[in-house]
Design a protein around this motif. Structure first.
Motif, mmCIF file in Angstrom:
data_model
loop_
_atom_site.group_PDB
_atom_site.id
_atom_site.type_symbol
_atom_site.label_atom_id
_atom_site.label_comp_id
_atom_site.label_asym_id
_atom_site.label_seq_id
_atom_site.Cartn_x
_atom_site.Cartn_y
_atom_site.Cartn_z
ATOM 1 N N LEU A 1 8.511 -37.182 33.834
ATOM 2 C CA LEU A 1 8.823 -36.386 35.026
ATOM 3 C C LEU A 1 7.945 -36.672 36.088
ATOM 4 O O LEU A 1 6.725 -36.713 35.890
ATOM 5 C CB LEU A 1 9.047 -35.141 34.712
ATOM 6 C CG LEU A 1 10.237 -34.908 33.453
ATOM 7 C CD1 LEU A 1 10.408 -33.395 32.820
ATOM 8 C CD2 LEU A 1 11.461 -35.363 33.839
ATOM 9 N N TYR A 2 8.474 -36.279 37.323
ATOM 10 C CA TYR A 2 7.713 -36.538 38.414
ATOM 11 C C TYR A 2 8.239 -35.440 39.608
ATOM 12 O O TYR A 2 9.448 -34.963 39.305
ATOM 13 C CB TYR A 2 7.483 -37.673 39.040
ATOM 14 C CG TYR A 2 8.906 -38.397 39.575
ATOM 15 C CD1 TYR A 2 9.482 -38.103 40.797
ATOM 16 C CD2 TYR A 2 9.960 -39.077 38.820
ATOM 17 C CE1 TYR A 2 10.477 -38.502 41.305
ATOM 18 C CE2 TYR A 2 10.943 -39.404 39.229
ATOM 19 C CZ TYR A 2 11.709 -39.309 40.532
ATOM 20 O OH TYR A 2 12.597 -39.504 41.132
ATOM 21 N N ARG B 1 2.995 -41.656 43.318
ATOM 22 C CA ARG B 1 1.854 -40.635 43.127
ATOM 23 C C ARG B 1 2.770 -39.304 43.074
ATOM 24 O O ARG B 1 3.832 -38.894 43.902
ATOM 25 C CB ARG B 1 1.112 -40.708 44.418
ATOM 26 C CG ARG B 1 0.399 -41.849 44.856
ATOM 27 C CD ARG B 1 -0.562 -41.526 46.041
ATOM 28 N NE ARG B 1 -1.698 -42.570 46.239
ATOM 29 C CZ ARG B 1 -1.597 -43.669 46.691
ATOM 30 N NH1 ARG B 1 -0.512 -44.148 47.078
ATOM 31 N NH2 ARG B 1 -2.511 -44.690 46.661
ATOM 32 N N SER B 2 2.259 -38.487 42.184
ATOM 33 C CA SER B 2 2.864 -37.184 41.837
ATOM 34 C C SER B 2 1.758 -36.440 40.704
ATOM 35 O O SER B 2 0.898 -36.980 40.464
ATOM 36 C CB SER B 2 4.245 -37.327 41.342
ATOM 37 O OG SER B 2 4.626 -36.118 41.047
ATOM 38 N N SER B 3 2.119 -35.326 40.585
ATOM 39 C CA SER B 3 1.335 -34.768 39.227
ATOM 40 C C SER B 3 2.658 -34.929 38.231
ATOM 41 O O SER B 3 3.790 -34.688 38.503
ATOM 42 C CB SER B 3 1.179 -33.367 39.386
ATOM 43 O OG SER B 3 2.109 -32.595 39.758
ATOM 44 N N PHE B 4 2.596 -35.508 37.272
ATOM 45 C CA PHE B 4 3.482 -35.972 36.285
ATOM 46 C C PHE B 4 3.429 -35.097 34.990
ATOM 47 O O PHE B 4 2.415 -34.567 34.717
ATOM 48 C CB PHE B 4 3.154 -37.399 35.785
ATOM 49 C CG PHE B 4 3.130 -38.446 37.037
ATOM 50 C CD1 PHE B 4 4.420 -38.948 37.737
ATOM 51 C CD2 PHE B 4 1.839 -38.941 37.230
ATOM 52 C CE1 PHE B 4 4.179 -39.783 38.687
ATOM 53 C CE2 PHE B 4 1.595 -39.973 38.458
ATOM 54 C CZ PHE B 4 2.897 -40.187 39.064
ATOM 55 N N ILE B 5 4.760 -34.932 34.346
ATOM 56 C CA ILE B 5 4.806 -34.301 33.433
ATOM 57 C C ILE B 5 5.345 -35.264 32.096
ATOM 58 O O ILE B 5 6.725 -35.787 32.282
ATOM 59 C CB ILE B 5 5.779 -33.188 33.521
ATOM 60 C CG1 ILE B 5 4.950 -31.693 34.390
ATOM 61 C CG2 ILE B 5 5.884 -32.353 31.967
ATOM 62 C CD1 ILE B 5 5.806 -30.835 34.371
ATOM 63 N N LEU B 6 4.704 -35.343 31.262
ATOM 64 C CA LEU B 6 5.076 -36.310 30.002
ATOM 65 C C LEU B 6 5.446 -35.312 28.978
ATOM 66 O O LEU B 6 4.755 -34.404 28.665
ATOM 67 C CB LEU B 6 3.951 -37.064 29.585
ATOM 68 C CG LEU B 6 2.849 -38.021 30.694
ATOM 69 C CD1 LEU B 6 1.975 -38.780 29.949
ATOM 70 C CD2 LEU B 6 4.027 -38.711 31.597
#
Length: 229
Positions: free
Chosen positions: A28-29, A45-50
């Motif tokens: 997710l982004y 670019r993002s903070s990502f959620i795996l």
């Protein structure tokens, strides 16, 4: 050497990185105007959620510290207890583009909408077939030793993670120094190959130092090491 800094992953974060070998259930982004750049096609670019196969979620971002007259960074992996899935886009299901929030004309009211602007969300092929099963996780560590005002200084930093899918294709998560704590994601390594294989020929303007954000200032002093975790 007294002027030496180590920005390696603490043990809890290293364990989270190793747990990615079990594969991902979602990637997710946060959508928005800084998600892509026309100057860097294929980089997000993002903070990502795996979201891992077992259900645990990890937030991937950049941890930045000032040192030696510049900013250094490493990749950071933090546990996520809760998140609003409907607000986030998905690399596994590109039709899920998340939500953009903005103040409405009515005072105090926030409107949410799907991002429609080009580049504000992921529009490539689904990546679940590649990253739903992860064969190997590699840590990309940069190291620098140099003279600064007559003193020898240096550092090591865990700059990225390479995720190798069951089909052998490589993707790269990379820490950056700004803006905010965003990290970068490169689904197809392409010109970033020298970060995974130091012997690979670099494209002009995309040397190891360039790809790590240092440019000519550290062109002859930055090195990378790639190890499985």
């Amino acid at each position: 050497m007294s002027n030496y800094i180590e920005l390696l992953m603490p043990e809890p974060e290293a364990r989270r990185a190793a747990a990615l070998r079990a594969g991902l259930a979602d990637f997710l982004y946060v959508p928005g105007p800084a998600f892509t750049s026309p100057l860097e096609p294929g980089l997000y670019r993002s903070s990502f959620i795996l979201v891992m196969a077992a259900g645990q979620a990890v937030r991937v971002s950049s941890f930045v510290v000032p040192a030696f007259g510049r900013e250094l960074c490493r990749l950071r992996l933090e546990p996520v207890q809760s998140y609003r899935q409907e607000s986030l886009g998905s690399f596994f299901e590109p039709s899920r583009r998340g939500l953009i929030y903005a103040m409405s004309d009515e005072r105090g009211r926030v409107d949410a909408r799907r991002p429609a602007e080009p580049g504000w969300s992921y529009q490539g092929p689904p990546l679940d077939g590649r990253l739903g099963r992860v064969a190997q996780v590699l840590v990309v560590t940069e190291s620098v030793n140099r003279l600064l005002e007559g003193e020898e200084v240096g550092w090591r930093a865990a700059r990225g993670l390479a995720l190798i899918g069951a089909d052998g294709q490589e993707s790269l998560l990379l820490a950056e120094t700004g803006p905010g704590d965003n990290a970068a994601f490169v689904p197809t390594v392409g010109i970033y190959r020298p970060l995974l294989d130091p012997s690979a020929p670099a494209v002009p303007g995309a040397s190891t130092a360039d790809l790590l954000g240092y440019g000519d200032s550290l062109a002859d002093t930055v090195r990378v090491m790639v190890q499985p975790i």
